[in-house]
Design a protein around this motif. Structure first.
Motif, PDB file in Angstrom:
ATOM      1  N   ILE A  19      -8.550  11.721   5.872  1.00  0.00           N
ATOM      2  CA  ILE A  19      -9.724  11.110   5.218  1.00  0.00           C
ATOM      3  C   ILE A  19     -10.473  12.176   4.408  1.00  0.00           C
ATOM      4  O   ILE A  19     -10.813  11.978   3.247  1.00  0.00           O
ATOM      5  N   ARG A  20     -10.701  13.308   5.034  1.00  0.00           N
ATOM      6  CA  ARG A  20     -11.436  14.386   4.338  1.00  0.00           C
ATOM      7  C   ARG A  20     -10.680  14.850   3.087  1.00  0.00           C
ATOM      8  O   ARG A  20     -11.273  15.083   2.040  1.00  0.00           O
ATOM      9  N   GLY A  21      -9.350  14.975   3.221  1.00  0.00           N
ATOM     10  CA  GLY A  21      -8.536  15.405   2.082  1.00  0.00           C
ATOM     11  C   GLY A  21      -8.600  14.381   0.946  1.00  0.00           C
ATOM     12  O   GLY A  21      -8.785  14.738  -0.220  1.00  0.00           O
ATOM     13  N   ILE A  22      -8.474  13.109   1.310  1.00  0.00           N
ATOM     14  CA  ILE A  22      -8.496  12.027   0.307  1.00  0.00           C
ATOM     15  C   ILE A  22      -9.834  12.033  -0.442  1.00  0.00           C
ATOM     16  O   ILE A  22      -9.889  11.917  -1.664  1.00  0.00           O
ATOM     17  N   LEU A  23     -10.915  12.221   0.312  1.00  0.00           N
ATOM     18  CA  LEU A  23     -12.243  12.216  -0.325  1.00  0.00           C
ATOM     19  C   LEU A  23     -12.459  13.472  -1.167  1.00  0.00           C
ATOM     20  O   LEU A  23     -12.984  13.399  -2.278  1.00  0.00           O
ATOM     21  N   SER A  29     -13.002   6.151  -3.105  1.00  0.00           N
ATOM     22  CA  SER A  29     -14.393   6.400  -2.699  1.00  0.00           C
ATOM     23  C   SER A  29     -14.551   6.130  -1.197  1.00  0.00           C
ATOM     24  O   SER A  29     -13.755   5.383  -0.615  1.00  0.00           O
ATOM     25  N   PRO A  30     -15.580   6.693  -0.547  1.00  0.00           N
ATOM     26  CA  PRO A  30     -15.774   6.470   0.888  1.00  0.00           C
ATOM     27  C   PRO A  30     -15.877   4.980   1.224  1.00  0.00           C
ATOM     28  O   PRO A  30     -15.432   4.548   2.289  1.00  0.00           O
ATOM     29  N   GLN A  31     -16.428   4.188   0.292  1.00  0.00           N
ATOM     30  CA  GLN A  31     -16.584   2.741   0.534  1.00  0.00           C
ATOM     31  C   GLN A  31     -15.231   2.034   0.617  1.00  0.00           C
ATOM     32  O   GLN A  31     -15.139   0.910   1.096  1.00  0.00           O
ATOM     33  N   LYS A  32     -14.162   2.696   0.146  1.00  0.00           N
ATOM     34  CA  LYS A  32     -12.847   2.054   0.156  1.00  0.00           C
ATOM     35  C   LYS A  32     -11.974   2.570   1.304  1.00  0.00           C
ATOM     36  O   LYS A  32     -10.784   2.293   1.359  1.00  0.00           O
ATOM     37  N   ILE A  33     -12.577   3.380   2.177  1.00  0.00           N
ATOM     38  CA  ILE A  33     -11.805   3.870   3.333  1.00  0.00           C
ATOM     39  C   ILE A  33     -12.310   3.193   4.600  1.00  0.00           C
ATOM     40  O   ILE A  33     -13.517   3.154   4.869  1.00  0.00           O
ATOM     41  N   PHE A  34     -11.363   2.662   5.363  1.00  0.00           N
ATOM     42  CA  PHE A  34     -11.692   1.958   6.605  1.00  0.00           C
ATOM     43  C   PHE A  34     -10.924   2.635   7.730  1.00  0.00           C
ATOM     44  O   PHE A  34      -9.701   2.710   7.680  1.00  0.00           O
ATOM     45  N   GLU A  44     -18.516   6.007  14.825  1.00  0.00           N
ATOM     46  CA  GLU A  44     -19.815   5.931  14.140  1.00  0.00           C
ATOM     47  C   GLU A  44     -20.319   7.311  13.721  1.00  0.00           C
ATOM     48  O   GLU A  44     -20.993   7.453  12.708  1.00  0.00           O
ATOM     49  N   THR A  45     -19.955   8.328  14.480  1.00  0.00           N
ATOM     50  CA  THR A  45     -20.322   9.702  14.100  1.00  0.00           C
ATOM     51  C   THR A  45     -19.654  10.038  12.769  1.00  0.00           C
ATOM     52  O   THR A  45     -20.259  10.597  11.861  1.00  0.00           O
ATOM     53  N   LEU A  46     -18.381   9.644  12.663  1.00  0.00           N
ATOM     54  CA  LEU A  46     -17.617   9.883  11.430  1.00  0.00           C
ATOM     55  C   LEU A  46     -18.227   9.093  10.269  1.00  0.00           C
ATOM     56  O   LEU A  46     -18.356   9.599   9.151  1.00  0.00           O
ATOM     57  N   GLN A  47     -18.618   7.860  10.579  1.00  0.00           N
ATOM     58  CA  GLN A  47     -19.215   6.994   9.556  1.00  0.00           C
ATOM     59  C   GLN A  47     -20.498   7.628   9.000  1.00  0.00           C
ATOM     60  O   GLN A  47     -20.699   7.686   7.784  1.00  0.00           O
ATOM     61  N   LYS A  48     -21.341   8.135   9.917  1.00  0.00           N
ATOM     62  CA  LYS A  48     -22.610   8.752   9.488  1.00  0.00           C
ATOM     63  C   LYS A  48     -22.337   9.988   8.641  1.00  0.00           C
ATOM     64  O   LYS A  48     -22.990  10.237   7.642  1.00  0.00           O
ATOM     65  N   GLU A  49     -21.323  10.742   9.049  1.00  0.00           N
ATOM     66  CA  GLU A  49     -21.046  12.008   8.373  1.00  0.00           C
ATOM     67  C   GLU A  49     -20.460  11.816   6.967  1.00  0.00           C
ATOM     68  O   GLU A  49     -20.865  12.484   6.033  1.00  0.00           O
ATOM     69  N   ILE A  50     -19.491  10.874   6.826  1.00  0.00           N
ATOM     70  CA  ILE A  50     -18.834  10.785   5.511  1.00  0.00           C
ATOM     71  C   ILE A  50     -18.922   9.415   4.821  1.00  0.00           C
ATOM     72  O   ILE A  50     -18.371   9.243   3.737  1.00  0.00           O
ATOM     73  N   GLY A  51     -19.619   8.496   5.458  1.00  0.00           N
ATOM     74  CA  GLY A  51     -19.925   7.242   4.761  1.00  0.00           C
ATOM     75  C   GLY A  51     -18.798   6.226   4.658  1.00  0.00           C
ATOM     76  O   GLY A  51     -18.861   5.318   3.837  1.00  0.00           O
TER      77      GLY A  51
END
Ligand code: NAP
Length: 273
Positions: A19-23, A29-34, A44-51
């Motif tokens: 995920i980090r590499g892709i971003l 965009s972060p909105q397109k990663i699930f 949720e920690t990951l969600q807060k950190e990278i959206g």
């Protein structure tokens, strides 16, 4: 930019590195990663950190994704594919990094003609210096081939191999970081044995491995030639090389890769039975 909806099934060490590499490579965009996993709190920690969007529902993420990347352990693959199977369709494609699980097994578990890409990355993906081998199942087209390569290039170096080589890849670059950690650890102890403070010895050992690898890569010169270039007749290095040869350093590493390859093959046969 790929700008595709990407589902990461299993946002653990490797899933998060991807995920980090892709971003970082701005592939989507972060909105397109699930991302999915079993523990919502961790997600949720990951969600807060990278959206990115997170859920514990694999079927839900699979439904909306164009690319589905399986980053769970091999023994979970069957379960997650069974959960997602009914929503999977031929306009999607699946990438699996699960060690040992063949494209054929995944295709059979899905039961539809969905393209499957199988990859063997390594832990250095987490710092953008991964080594990933990619191979393709029978339904994969050129476009998906290129996308898979692009995704893993966001985490380091990529090679394309025939699937039959993936056990050897596992023995070399998959397990390889562990061998190199042992080398670094031993170099540190060597310095400490000769009276150097541990922190200084650690810094020197790490930089020696890092710098030597970069020099082989950047110069494109065979490592044996680079070794000769730093070996003065009658000097310190040739004495050390003689010691290493007497203990069979090169044979040991060749055997290590060979034995890990054989074990990978055995485990793969068990998994795909
Ligand atoms: N680590 C490496 O060096 C390396 C190298 C090459 C290939 N691989 C392969 O990469 C895969 C992942 O390895 P890893 O080191 O990243 O392991 P990991 O850190 O344990 O990650 C696995 C993730 O899968 C999640 N998970 C477990 N059950 C799930 C389910 N039913 N649905 C969705 N997610 C689920 C876990 O979530 P919870 O923690 O919330 O349970 C965890 O976050 C493995 O197949 C491994 O063979 C790893």
């Amino acid at each position: 930019m790929l700008n595709k909806n990407i589902a990461i099934i299993g946002a653990g060490n490797m899933g998060t590195a991807l995920i980090r590499g892709i971003l970082a490579a701005n592939l989507t965009s972060p909105q397109k990663i699930f991302a999915s996993g079993t523990r919502l709190e961790k997600l949720e920690t990951l969600q807060k950190e990278i959206g990115i969007a997170v859920t514990t529902n694999n079927k839900e993420v699979a439904k909306h994704a164009e690319i589905i990347i399986l980053c769970v352990k091999a023994y979970v693959i069957r379960k997650v594919l069974e959960e997602m199977r009914e929503v999977l369709h031929k306009d999607q494609f699946i990438i699996s990094i699960a060690a040992g699980v063949t494209t054929e097994s995944i295709e059979k578990l899905i039961g539809k003609n969905i393209p499957v890409v199988r990859c063997m990355p390594n832990i250095a993906c987490t710092v953008g210096l991964g080594a990933t081998a990619v191979s393709f199942g029978k339904h994969v087209h050129e476009k998906q081939h290129d996308i898979a390569v692009k995704i893993f290039e966001a985490t380091g170096e990529v090679v394309v191999v025939s699937e039959r080589h993936l056990d050897a890849v596992t023995g070399l670059s998959g397990s390889g970081p562990a061998y190199i950690y042992m080398v670094i650890e031993a170099l540190i102890d060597g310095g400490v044995k000769m009276g150097m403070p541990r922190d200084i010895s650690t810094k020197l050992a790490i930089q020696t491995v890092l710098g030597s690898a970069k020099l082989v890569k950047d110069s494109n010169v065979h490592p044996a030639i680079l070794r000769d270039q730093v070996t003065t007749p009658g000097g310190t290095t040739i004495n050390a090389i003689h010691e290493l040869e007497s203990h069979g350093l090169r044979s040991m590493l060749i055997d290590a890769v060979a034995t890990a390859t054989i074990r990978s093959k055995e485990l793969s046969e068990l998994i795909n039975k």
